[in-house]
Design a protein around this motif. Sequence first.
Motif, short mmCIF file in Angstrom:
data_model
loop_
_atom_site.label_atom_id
_atom_site.label_comp_id
_atom_site.label_asym_id
_atom_site.label_seq_id
_atom_site.Cartn_x
_atom_site.Cartn_y
_atom_site.Cartn_z
N UNK A 82 0.83 -1.21 0.00
CA UNK A 82 0.00 0.00 0.00
C UNK A 82 0.86 1.26 0.00
N UNK A 83 1.95 1.25 0.75
CA UNK A 83 2.86 2.39 0.76
C UNK A 83 3.49 2.59 -0.61
N UNK A 84 3.91 1.50 -1.23
CA UNK A 84 4.44 1.55 -2.58
C UNK A 84 3.41 2.15 -3.54
N UNK A 85 2.17 1.70 -3.43
CA UNK A 85 1.11 2.20 -4.31
C UNK A 85 0.84 3.68 -4.08
N UNK A 86 0.86 4.12 -2.82
CA UNK A 86 0.66 5.53 -2.52
C UNK A 86 1.76 6.40 -3.13
N UNK A 87 3.01 5.96 -2.97
CA UNK A 87 4.11 6.75 -3.51
C UNK A 87 4.07 6.81 -5.03
N UNK A 88 3.80 5.67 -5.68
CA UNK A 88 3.70 5.66 -7.14
C UNK A 88 2.56 6.56 -7.59
N UNK A 89 1.41 6.48 -6.92
CA UNK A 89 0.27 7.32 -7.29
C UNK A 89 0.58 8.80 -7.12
N UNK A 128 4.73 7.31 -17.86
CA UNK A 128 4.72 7.95 -16.55
C UNK A 128 4.58 6.91 -15.44
N UNK A 129 3.68 5.95 -15.60
CA UNK A 129 3.51 4.92 -14.58
C UNK A 129 4.78 4.08 -14.47
N UNK A 134 9.64 2.69 -11.34
CA UNK A 134 11.10 2.57 -11.27
C UNK A 134 11.70 3.53 -10.24
N UNK A 135 11.17 4.76 -10.20
CA UNK A 135 11.67 5.76 -9.25
C UNK A 135 11.44 5.31 -7.82
N UNK A 136 10.23 4.84 -7.53
CA UNK A 136 9.92 4.40 -6.16
C UNK A 136 10.75 3.18 -5.79
N UNK A 137 10.94 2.27 -6.72
CA UNK A 137 11.77 1.09 -6.44
C UNK A 137 13.22 1.47 -6.19
#
Length: 183
Positions: A82-89, A128-129, A134-137
């Motif tokens: 969920x944290x990963x999804x929030x940051x990507x969003x 963009x997605x 990639x940026x969040x990872x």
Amino acid sequence: MSIFSFMLVLLFISIVIYTILRKTDVVDEPPGAIAGFFLIFLIFFSLSFVIIIPSAVLSVVSLGVNFLFGEYITYDSLLSLLTFSLLVSGFVLFWSIFLVFIGKGISSLLRFPKWLTFVLEFIFSWIVVHLSIKLVLNMKIINVSIWDNGTLILSFFVSFLFIGIDYVFTAFKQRNQNTQEHA
């Protein structure tokens, strides 16, 4: 902890937006401090809603990719996902604002056909997605890993889903306008 930090950033952004609206006289002087607080809270809620819906979709699509294609996406807990999804969003929302203005401006200036506009929107949203994932990872602040071509698959399905929803909504809206004009 990162979700709480993310919410604080959204609250700060809401206060900045409220201040800009007050300075540019878009919003008049509120009748009291409570009205100003509620307007800031409304802006915060709107920003949260705009980020939480894509985050939920990204989380569900991530689980679906794991279910359909195997364990491409590994995570320690559901909270990490969920944290990963929030940051990507959050990153996608930030970059999408610029792309919408650029993409819509270019397509209206060059008078692209609708099908080409949707293809370009899909390609831009996919880029963009993909870059946001990639940026969040690469930030390595959460325990989520995506193996092999998982970022390509995940970004493709998320972009396809959102562009598909946009296309269906646009067609539905256009059909309602046509029936209202003929009535």
